[in-house]
Design an enzyme around this catalytic site. Sequence first.
Site, PDB file in Angstrom:
ATOM      1  CE  LYS A  14      54.905  53.696  15.308  1.00  0.00           C
ATOM      2  NZ  LYS A  14      54.372  52.658  14.378  1.00  0.00           N
ATOM      3  NE  ARG A  89      60.017  54.451  10.933  1.00  0.00           N
ATOM      4  CZ  ARG A  89      58.798  54.913  11.255  1.00  0.00           C
ATOM      5  NH1 ARG A  89      58.637  55.821  12.174  1.00  0.00           N
ATOM      6  NH2 ARG A  89      57.763  54.415  10.636  1.00  0.00           N
ATOM      7  NE  ARG A 128      46.997  55.236   9.067  1.00  0.00           N
ATOM      8  CZ  ARG A 128      48.220  55.048   9.541  1.00  0.00           C
ATOM      9  NH1 ARG A 128      48.445  55.224  10.833  1.00  0.00           N
ATOM     10  NH2 ARG A 128      49.190  54.697   8.756  1.00  0.00           N
ATOM     11  NE  ARG A 134      50.626  58.067   7.231  1.00  0.00           N
ATOM     12  CZ  ARG A 134      51.213  57.471   8.251  1.00  0.00           C
ATOM     13  NH1 ARG A 134      50.746  57.618   9.477  1.00  0.00           N
ATOM     14  NH2 ARG A 134      52.288  56.739   8.050  1.00  0.00           N
ATOM     15  NE  ARG A 146      54.101  52.893   6.135  1.00  0.00           N
ATOM     16  CZ  ARG A 146      52.849  53.237   6.409  1.00  0.00           C
ATOM     17  NH1 ARG A 146      51.949  53.297   5.436  1.00  0.00           N
ATOM     18  NH2 ARG A 146      52.491  53.530   7.636  1.00  0.00           N
TER      19      ARG A 146
HETATM   20  P1  AP5 Z   1      47.891  54.194  14.371  1.00  0.00           P
HETATM   21  O1  AP5 Z   1      47.711  54.528  15.791  1.00  0.00           O
HETATM   22  O2  AP5 Z   1      47.757  55.279  13.366  1.00  0.00           O
HETATM   23  O3  AP5 Z   1      49.247  53.363  14.157  1.00  0.00           O
HETATM   24  P2  AP5 Z   1      50.741  53.826  14.129  1.00  0.00           P
HETATM   25  O4  AP5 Z   1      51.516  52.815  14.880  1.00  0.00           O
HETATM   26  O5  AP5 Z   1      50.856  55.245  14.525  1.00  0.00           O
HETATM   27  O6  AP5 Z   1      51.023  53.618  12.573  1.00  0.00           O
HETATM   28  P3  AP5 Z   1      51.789  54.521  11.535  1.00  0.00           P
HETATM   29  O7  AP5 Z   1      51.382  54.042  10.167  1.00  0.00           O
HETATM   30  O8  AP5 Z   1      51.614  55.964  11.827  1.00  0.00           O
HETATM   31  O9  AP5 Z   1      53.242  54.103  11.783  1.00  0.00           O
HETATM   32  P4  AP5 Z   1      54.446  54.279  10.878  1.00  0.00           P
HETATM   33  O10 AP5 Z   1      55.524  53.950  11.772  1.00  0.00           O
HETATM   34  O11 AP5 Z   1      54.381  53.516   9.603  1.00  0.00           O
HETATM   35  O12 AP5 Z   1      54.304  55.812  10.368  1.00  0.00           O
HETATM   36  P5  AP5 Z   1      55.046  57.135  10.777  1.00  0.00           P
HETATM   37  O13 AP5 Z   1      54.102  58.234  10.622  1.00  0.00           O
HETATM   38  O14 AP5 Z   1      55.776  56.979  12.041  1.00  0.00           O
HETATM   39  O15 AP5 Z   1      46.807  53.044  14.012  1.00  0.00           O
HETATM   40  C1  AP5 Z   1      46.675  52.549  12.699  1.00  0.00           C
HETATM   41  C2  AP5 Z   1      45.181  52.285  12.423  1.00  0.00           C
HETATM   42  O16 AP5 Z   1      44.717  51.226  13.278  1.00  0.00           O
HETATM   43  C3  AP5 Z   1      44.266  53.486  12.718  1.00  0.00           C
HETATM   44  O17 AP5 Z   1      43.238  53.513  11.773  1.00  0.00           O
HETATM   45  C4  AP5 Z   1      43.732  53.195  14.122  1.00  0.00           C
HETATM   46  O18 AP5 Z   1      42.473  53.757  14.327  1.00  0.00           O
HETATM   47  C5  AP5 Z   1      43.673  51.674  14.134  1.00  0.00           C
HETATM   48  N1  AP5 Z   1      43.938  51.107  15.462  1.00  0.00           N
HETATM   49  C6  AP5 Z   1      44.851  51.525  16.383  1.00  0.00           C
HETATM   50  N2  AP5 Z   1      44.828  50.747  17.481  1.00  0.00           N
HETATM   51  C7  AP5 Z   1      43.883  49.788  17.234  1.00  0.00           C
HETATM   52  C8  AP5 Z   1      43.402  48.671  18.005  1.00  0.00           C
HETATM   53  N3  AP5 Z   1      43.888  48.385  19.219  1.00  0.00           N
HETATM   54  N4  AP5 Z   1      42.449  47.889  17.446  1.00  0.00           N
HETATM   55  C9  AP5 Z   1      41.956  48.164  16.208  1.00  0.00           C
HETATM   56  N5  AP5 Z   1      42.363  49.213  15.442  1.00  0.00           N
HETATM   57  C10 AP5 Z   1      43.317  50.006  15.959  1.00  0.00           C
HETATM   58  O19 AP5 Z   1      56.162  57.241   9.627  1.00  0.00           O
HETATM   59  C11 AP5 Z   1      55.805  57.470   8.285  1.00  0.00           C
HETATM   60  C12 AP5 Z   1      57.049  57.576   7.433  1.00  0.00           C
HETATM   61  O20 AP5 Z   1      57.832  58.697   7.828  1.00  0.00           O
HETATM   62  C13 AP5 Z   1      58.031  56.390   7.524  1.00  0.00           C
HETATM   63  O21 AP5 Z   1      57.661  55.331   6.660  1.00  0.00           O
HETATM   64  C14 AP5 Z   1      59.341  57.057   7.129  1.00  0.00           C
HETATM   65  O22 AP5 Z   1      59.407  57.217   5.732  1.00  0.00           O
HETATM   66  C15 AP5 Z   1      59.229  58.419   7.770  1.00  0.00           C
HETATM   67  N6  AP5 Z   1      59.780  58.439   9.148  1.00  0.00           N
HETATM   68  C16 AP5 Z   1      59.077  58.645  10.305  1.00  0.00           C
HETATM   69  N7  AP5 Z   1      59.872  58.572  11.371  1.00  0.00           N
HETATM   70  C17 AP5 Z   1      61.115  58.308  10.898  1.00  0.00           C
HETATM   71  C18 AP5 Z   1      62.374  58.077  11.526  1.00  0.00           C
HETATM   72  N8  AP5 Z   1      62.522  58.107  12.851  1.00  0.00           N
HETATM   73  N9  AP5 Z   1      63.431  57.807  10.728  1.00  0.00           N
HETATM   74  C19 AP5 Z   1      63.313  57.779   9.380  1.00  0.00           C
HETATM   75  N10 AP5 Z   1      62.163  57.979   8.720  1.00  0.00           N
HETATM   76  C20 AP5 Z   1      61.062  58.231   9.478  1.00  0.00           C
HETATM   77 MG    MG Z   2      51.491  57.010  13.562  1.00  0.00          MG
END
Ligand code: AP5
Ligand code: MG
Length: 189
Positions: A14, A89, A128, A134, A146
Amino acid sequence: MRYYILFGPPGAGKGTQAKQIVEKYHYLHLSTGDLLRQEMAAGTELGKKAAELINRGDLVPDEVVEGMIRNKIASNRDVAGFLFDGFPRTIAQAEALDAMLTEFGGKVDAVLSLTLPDELVYERILHRAQIEGRKDDTDRSIIENRIATYHDKTEPLISYYKGHGNYREIQGNDTIENVFTALCGILDE
Ligand code: AP5
Ligand code: MG
């Protein structure tokens, strides 16, 4: 004003795709995860409370993220559109977003859903962890929580948006370039 959701499990890509999309289409990227991490880095009360939950792999309360998103939408009325990443979410957040957008005279134009099997989620996130440091990426049991939270609370949104007719699925297990091309194909329709 366009409103898009980048949807998918942890590590689906994402954030990676959001960066490229906003560069090309000039939408405002709103990642609730990034916003919460900013609060954590600044050491605010909200950041301290969020850190406990995030570092366990649990969600923060709906009202907290809904409030953040509402503020950002209300204070950015001159952008081409919004790209939500990691929000909504839960079904409650999706309903709150629908109500908010109705108020602002818009709707969710499309849900861009990146798929990724659980095994690849671990692989990508553990990789990552070595680059970004992180805290919620470092421990296998946190990642497990998660993923479980995603299946339990977030995956039900797929049926919700399918019911609204704006759900689009893209294979996340492909190169970054190919995923981006597929996303642009939808955004250009
Ligand atoms: P990346 O692009 O970073 O993936 P992502 O989908 O953004 O993953 P996240 O871990 O950020 O998602 P998340 O939903 O767990 O975390 P968030 O910050 O939203 O890619 C991942 C890795 O893969 C990178 O190293 C990248 O280079 C690599 N990659 C990407 N594409 C690739 C490809 N095509 N091929 C190979 N490699 C690739 O949330 C974190 C926390 O915040 C949650 O757990 C929760 O506690 C809280 N939170 C956030 N939003 C909410 C909400 N709406 N409600 C409640 N709690 C929330
Ligand atoms: Mg992300």
